[in-house]
Design an enzyme around this catalytic site. Sequence first.
Site, PDB file in Angstrom:
ATOM      1  N   ARG A  65     -11.122   1.325  10.852  1.00 38.60           N
ATOM      2  CA  ARG A  65     -11.640   1.858   9.595  1.00 38.60           C
ATOM      3  C   ARG A  65     -10.585   2.649   8.805  1.00 38.60           C
ATOM      4  O   ARG A  65     -10.527   2.574   7.584  1.00 38.60           O
ATOM      5  CB  ARG A  65     -12.861   2.729   9.866  1.00 38.60           C
ATOM      6  CG  ARG A  65     -13.787   2.865   8.686  1.00 38.60           C
ATOM      7  CD  ARG A  65     -15.197   3.193   9.108  1.00 38.60           C
ATOM      8  NE  ARG A  65     -15.211   4.092  10.234  1.00 38.60           N
ATOM      9  CZ  ARG A  65     -16.110   4.053  11.221  1.00 38.60           C
ATOM     10  NH1 ARG A  65     -17.075   3.165  11.205  1.00 38.60           N
ATOM     11  NH2 ARG A  65     -16.038   4.907  12.219  1.00 38.60           N
ATOM     12  N   TYR A 118     -13.806  13.107 -15.739  1.00 39.45           N
ATOM     13  CA  TYR A 118     -14.228  11.705 -15.665  1.00 39.45           C
ATOM     14  C   TYR A 118     -15.764  11.632 -15.629  1.00 39.45           C
ATOM     15  O   TYR A 118     -16.414  12.260 -14.778  1.00 39.45           O
ATOM     16  CB  TYR A 118     -13.595  11.118 -14.402  1.00 39.45           C
ATOM     17  CG  TYR A 118     -13.847   9.665 -14.162  1.00 39.45           C
ATOM     18  CD1 TYR A 118     -13.404   8.705 -15.060  1.00 39.45           C
ATOM     19  CD2 TYR A 118     -14.509   9.243 -13.011  1.00 39.45           C
ATOM     20  CE1 TYR A 118     -13.630   7.359 -14.824  1.00 39.45           C
ATOM     21  CE2 TYR A 118     -14.721   7.903 -12.761  1.00 39.45           C
ATOM     22  CZ  TYR A 118     -14.286   6.961 -13.679  1.00 39.45           C
ATOM     23  OH  TYR A 118     -14.505   5.643 -13.439  1.00 39.45           O
ATOM     24  N   ASP A 189      -8.053  16.190 -10.860  1.00 41.02           N
ATOM     25  CA  ASP A 189      -7.953  14.729 -10.965  1.00 41.02           C
ATOM     26  C   ASP A 189      -6.627  14.426 -11.658  1.00 41.02           C
ATOM     27  O   ASP A 189      -6.422  14.788 -12.824  1.00 41.02           O
ATOM     28  CB  ASP A 189      -9.140  14.196 -11.771  1.00 41.02           C
ATOM     29  CG  ASP A 189      -9.159  12.662 -11.873  1.00 41.02           C
ATOM     30  OD1 ASP A 189      -8.075  12.047 -11.856  1.00 41.02           O
ATOM     31  OD2 ASP A 189     -10.259  12.095 -11.997  1.00 41.02           O
TER      32      ASP A 189
HETATM   33  C1  LIG Z   1     -10.708   5.463 -13.534  1.00 46.40           C
HETATM   34  C2  LIG Z   1     -10.729   6.897 -13.210  1.00 46.40           C
HETATM   35  C3  LIG Z   1     -11.342   7.369 -12.047  1.00 46.40           C
HETATM   36  C4  LIG Z   1     -12.102   6.463 -11.114  1.00 46.40           C
HETATM   37  O1  LIG Z   1     -11.330   5.465 -10.541  1.00 46.40           O
HETATM   38  P1  LIG Z   1     -12.016   4.111 -10.010  1.00 46.40           P
HETATM   39  O2  LIG Z   1     -11.009   3.558  -9.089  1.00 46.40           O
HETATM   40  O3  LIG Z   1     -12.274   3.297 -11.214  1.00 46.40           O
HETATM   41  O4  LIG Z   1     -13.273   4.500  -9.299  1.00 46.40           O
HETATM   42  C5  LIG Z   1     -11.298   8.717 -11.798  1.00 46.40           C
HETATM   43  N1  LIG Z   1     -10.699   9.568 -12.636  1.00 46.40           N
HETATM   44  C6  LIG Z   1     -10.121   9.163 -13.764  1.00 46.40           C
HETATM   45  C7  LIG Z   1      -9.454  10.146 -14.654  1.00 46.40           C
HETATM   46  C8  LIG Z   1     -10.110   7.815 -14.088  1.00 46.40           C
HETATM   47  O5  LIG Z   1      -9.553   7.409 -15.230  1.00 46.40           O
END
Ligand SMILES: *Cc1c(COP(=O)(O)O)cnc(C)c1O
Length: 398
Positions: A65, A118, A189
């Site tokens: 995993r 997001y 993020d």
């Molecule tokens: C696209 C995005 C995500 C999520 O990513 P995924 O792989 O599409 O789930 C998270 N944070 C930001 C700023 C993004 O642009």
Amino acid sequence: MASDSKHLDTLLQHTGIAEFDPATGAAPVGLPPVRTSTVRFQDLAALDEAERRKAAGERVVAYGRMGLDTHVALEDVFKHLERGTHCYLAPSGLSAITLAFMSLLSAGEHALVADNVYGPVHALDQAVLGRLGIEITYFAPNHDDIDALVRPNTRLLYVESPGSLLFEMLDIPALAAKARQHGLVLASDNTWGSGYIYQPLALGAQVSVVAGTKYVGGHSDLMLGAVVTNDEALARRINKTQYAMGYSVSADDAWLALRGVRTLPLRMAQHARNALQVCEFLATRPEVARLYHPALPSDPGHALWRRDCSGSNGMMAVALRLPAAQARVFVDSLRLFSIGYSWGGFESLVQLVSLQTLAGHRYWQGDSPAVVRLHIGLESPQDLIDDLRQALDRAGAA
Ligand SMILES: *Cc1c(COP(=O)(O)O)cnc(C)c1O
């Protein structure tokens, strides 16, 4: 990892290279995708040793995993990118966000979350966190006084910089100081920076979350996320949560991300150059009320961008003076920009941003009838400019 003195561009070419076969002295360059569910052991002593090392906190795999060599190589890449000591992979960027929240918060606790994060973070809050007794307060990082919002049970300050709709830069070092003062974990993020042009951990955050789906993969053909930290105690919590929640990444996707990241330095620089050229063109058009792109000197976040970032990328938003119906004609008239979510691949994208969504972001001043977000890809910038020009002309005539 974090202490390696080589340039990131070098590390991105030399991490996760296949080892020589001791019998032949030969090897391919890249690691193959090592796929497995079962990990088999030569004898019980070998299994016991693996379990002992695992219990001591080492990254030892007794089952598929967590992934094998390909995953380890990709974790090493993320550690270099984010300047962290521990990396945990997740099957998408959003699942990396949920891994961070589920690791860092317990029932009865509270988190301050920036209002520009997001969008699906709100869905996580509404569908899961609220049900588990975890409370979220959304705040405007450039306006609100964090001191006034912190409660005795606040544990986490979760932000995104720059925001992925209007690209407002946050002052991560100042937020980190606030977090320290109140004993909160600062998690950010970092999908925009993807570790290459912006490193929240180096600026004082303890956790960085990245959607590898975007610039790390770079080719719009995989979903992947990572949670990176340089804090030993937090790493243990994230590790246990990742295991308990069963997050797992396909070896093929890890391999694609490794393959994609080799060209991240080139791609990122070219996206940034192309985006600036497109901005210069758009700034000359009367339909354009405002450009949102922190590498532009006119952007309010430009000073923070210069201080904290080492580059830019292909993302921008454009506020248009066009009424909604004409903005739709503009988007529909573009030929080189695909209409679609996500970004960070080689291709240009356009998205009509929902004003209802923007209304929840206090950075948004509500002064334009339409906003489009563009991802400027690796096409010829002149072709992209010609395309934008004809689409604006058509919208104007509509
Ligand atoms: C696209 C995005 C995500 C999520 O990513 P995924 O792989 O599409 O789930 C998270 N944070 C930001 C700023 C993004 O642009």
